[in-house]
Scaffold this motif. Structure first.
Motif, PDB file in Angstrom:
ATOM      1  N   LYS A 266       6.953  68.493  99.854  1.00  0.00           N
ATOM      2  CA  LYS A 266       8.223  68.068  99.250  1.00  0.00           C
ATOM      3  C   LYS A 266       9.105  67.414 100.300  1.00  0.00           C
ATOM      4  CE  LYS A 266       8.772  71.802  95.903  1.00  0.00           C
ATOM      5  NZ  LYS A 266       9.820  72.548  95.215  1.00  0.00           N
ATOM      6  N   GLY A 267       9.850  66.412  99.881  1.00  0.00           N
ATOM      7  CA  GLY A 267      10.782  65.772 100.812  1.00  0.00           C
ATOM      8  C   GLY A 267      10.523  64.280 100.861  1.00  0.00           C
ATOM      9  N   CYS A 268      10.596  63.722 102.069  1.00  0.00           N
ATOM     10  CA  CYS A 268      10.266  62.312 102.258  1.00  0.00           C
ATOM     11  C   CYS A 268       8.924  62.248 102.980  1.00  0.00           C
ATOM     12  CB  CYS A 268      11.344  61.619 103.098  1.00  0.00           C
ATOM     13  SG  CYS A 268      10.928  59.910 103.516  1.00  0.00           S
ATOM     14  N   LEU A 269       7.993  61.546 102.399  1.00  0.00           N
ATOM     15  CA  LEU A 269       6.704  61.322 103.059  1.00  0.00           C
ATOM     16  C   LEU A 269       6.667  59.874 103.540  1.00  0.00           C
ATOM     17  CD1 LEU A 269       3.853  62.411 103.800  1.00  0.00           C
ATOM     18  CD2 LEU A 269       3.057  61.439 101.646  1.00  0.00           C
ATOM     19  N   ILE A 308      18.873  62.433  94.010  1.00  0.00           N
ATOM     20  CA  ILE A 308      17.423  62.301  94.245  1.00  0.00           C
ATOM     21  C   ILE A 308      16.933  63.476  95.092  1.00  0.00           C
ATOM     22  CG2 ILE A 308      15.590  60.922  95.294  1.00  0.00           C
ATOM     23  CD1 ILE A 308      17.336  58.435  94.861  1.00  0.00           C
ATOM     24  N   MET A 309      17.674  63.791  96.129  1.00  0.00           N
ATOM     25  CA  MET A 309      17.237  64.864  97.031  1.00  0.00           C
ATOM     26  C   MET A 309      17.203  66.208  96.313  1.00  0.00           C
ATOM     27  SD  MET A 309      18.917  63.825 100.649  1.00  0.00           S
ATOM     28  CE  MET A 309      17.923  62.850 101.786  1.00  0.00           C
ATOM     29  N   LEU A 310      18.216  66.461  95.509  1.00  0.00           N
ATOM     30  CA  LEU A 310      18.218  67.718  94.743  1.00  0.00           C
ATOM     31  C   LEU A 310      17.027  67.754  93.786  1.00  0.00           C
ATOM     32  CD1 LEU A 310      21.729  68.879  93.532  1.00  0.00           C
ATOM     33  CD2 LEU A 310      20.179  69.964  95.173  1.00  0.00           C
ATOM     34  N   ALA A 311      16.728  66.623  93.167  1.00  0.00           N
ATOM     35  CA  ALA A 311      15.590  66.562  92.233  1.00  0.00           C
ATOM     36  C   ALA A 311      14.284  66.855  92.980  1.00  0.00           C
ATOM     37  CB  ALA A 311      15.534  65.200  91.551  1.00  0.00           C
ATOM     38  N   CYS A 312      14.184  66.390  94.224  1.00  0.00           N
ATOM     39  CA  CYS A 312      12.978  66.668  95.025  1.00  0.00           C
ATOM     40  C   CYS A 312      12.873  68.169  95.316  1.00  0.00           C
ATOM     41  CB  CYS A 312      13.012  65.891  96.340  1.00  0.00           C
ATOM     42  SG  CYS A 312      12.761  64.124  96.121  1.00  0.00           S
ATOM     43  N   VAL A 313      14.000  68.787  95.621  1.00  0.00           N
ATOM     44  CA  VAL A 313      13.989  70.221  95.936  1.00  0.00           C
ATOM     45  C   VAL A 313      13.718  71.040  94.675  1.00  0.00           C
ATOM     46  CG1 VAL A 313      15.383  72.141  96.804  1.00  0.00           C
ATOM     47  CG2 VAL A 313      15.557  69.889  97.879  1.00  0.00           C
TER      48      VAL A 313
END
Ligand code: AMP
Ligand code: GLY
Length: 423
Positions: A266-269, A308-313
């Motif tokens: 999860k996060g930025c790849l 976007i970041m919250l959706a990733c988490v």
């Protein structure tokens, strides 16, 4: 309303803060340690960066809802795991997942096992075996320290002598400490590089606009490698067809592979790609945003980054629509005299405000600090002068026009950033 902590203090983190500050959902941003560029965007604080429990204490006390990690070292060392145990939300992969960057042997074995296209390779823990392999294969070869080496653990060896010296340095002299006790030796790939960063919640993966970095210190890609002397986005080398290939042959398979290995990512790849004859191979994966790629990608992002970041988490990325401006961005790095070798620090930087006021310009700070009331250089890469425009040519003109307003003693920069896009 959301309170955020950003971990890190370079140009990439400045770009993250700049974008997150535009969110209507964000009320306050802390950054640790930050730099003078964050003034007006975030509060710079000192936290023990080697003590994740203490950092988590601060996050609890300050009711911070989301922590965003810039540099890989904190991910590889398990910041996300410590925070997760305490039910604190972090944008970034767990230690197990961050091994995709933390161990090149792990990452290459993963790609081989799941048939993700990459250069042919072999892994060695024994110096004599590595030496024999080099003699048998012949050069060019690429020698890589297995572990984290601050971006310096890769040697592109044109001659057998260079290749042998590289394994000797890494495996016998432990030039990169334990990181080089194991090495990956791989086939040299020709082609053009591109960086594709992607948002992921572990199930869904969404690429950002592709960017291109400039690793060599001098114009025309001459001189030694650096952390990156500039970048631009979107990179025209990533056509729609190649973007589709990247999603189908690289991003989706690697996400599924990590899940299958019990290392949900999860996060930025960050996928570093080599492109030749309309085919893609993976050069490397990183577990974080690129630097300076982030400085050109985020100015083109239309959608709220905090959402976007919250959706990733939270695992809800599939419900989000991520949109981009139909524009371009160019970042030119202003470096200290002598960088990437030894450089002097403490020179006053002039013209920052004038540059910042130029059209479509953002001056991201990387290696700066306050000395009395002045801003001075304190790192190799000092500033990332970034501008947007209708197209790459316009963005580049804007960035160089702003850069010309800035001076500090012995400052140097490349004058050809984005040349590949403008050929
Ligand atoms: P890495 O840290 O793995 O990204 O490697 C740093 C740089 O070395 C890359 O951005 C490439 O320019 C170069 N490089 C790494 N691996 C290869 C390869 N197999 N063939 C050609 N160039 C490579
Ligand atoms: N720009 C290269 C990196 O972030 O690894």
């Amino acid at each position: 309303m959301m309170r955020i902590l950003i971990v890190g203090g370079g140009g990439r983190e400045h770009a993250l803060a700049w974008k997150l500050a535009q969110s209507t959902k964000v009320s306050k941003i802390y950054v640790c340690p930050g730099n003078p560029g964050f003034k007006g965007l975030a509060e710079c604080i000192e936290l023990p960066l080697d003590n994740y429990e203490k950092m988590a204490d601060f996050v609890e006390q300050e009711k911070i809802e989301l922590t965003v990690v810039g540099p890989e070292v904190y991910l590889v060392n398990g910041l996300v795991d410590v925070f997760a145990k305490r039910n604190l939300k972090v944008f970034g992969p767990s230690a197990l997942a961050a091994e995709i960057e933390g161990s090149k042997a792990f990452s290459k074995n993963l790609m081989a096992k799941y048939k993700i296209p990459t250069a042919f390779f072999a892994i060695f823990e024994n110096l004599e075996a590595a030496q024999e392999y080099i003699k048998e294969k012949g050069t060019p070869l690429v020698i890589k320290a297995d572990g984290l080496a601050a971006g310096k653990g890769v040697v592109v060896a044109q001659t057998e002598q260079e290749a042998l010296a590289a394994v000797e340095d890494m495996m016998r002299n432990l030039k990169f400490g334990g990181a080089g006790a194991r090495v990956v030796i791989e086939e040299f790939m020709e082609g053009e590089e591109a960086s594709v960063l992607a948002f992921t919640d572990g199930e869904t993966i969404v690429p950002m606009v592709a960017a291109q970095d400039h690793k060599r210190v001098y114009d025309k890609d001459q001189g030694p490698n650096t952390g990156g002397m500039g970048a631009y986005a979107p990179a025209p080398v990533m056509t729609n067809e190649l973007t589709k290939k990247c999603i189908d042959l690289v991003l989706k398979p690697v996400l599924a592979a990590m899940k299958a290995e019990g290392r949900v990512y999860k996060g930025c790849l960050y996928a570093g790609l080599m492109i030749k004859d309309n085919e893609i191979k993976v050069v490397e994966f990183n577990a974080r945003f690129g630097d300076p790629e982030t400085q050109v990608v985020l100015p083109l992002l239309k959608t709220d980054l905090a959402e976007i970041m919250l959706a990733c988490v939270n695992g809800t990325l599939a419900d989000m629509k991520i949109e981009w401006e139909a524009k371009a961005a160019v970042c030119v790095v202003a470096a200290s005299g002598g960088y990437p070798a030894k450089y002097e620090q403490g020179h006053q930087i002039n013209g920052l405000e004038v540059a910042q006021a130029m059209p479509e310009t953002i001056v991201f700070h990387a290696g700066t600090k306050f000395a009395q009331d002045a801003v001075v250089n304190s790192g190799g890469r000092v500033l990332g002068v970034t501008a947007t425009g209708e197209n790459i040519a316009e963005a580049r003109n804007n960035a160089y026009a702003a850069l010309k307003k800035i001076q500090f003693k012995d400052m140097h920069y490349r004058s050809d950033i984005a040349w590949r896009a403008l050929r």
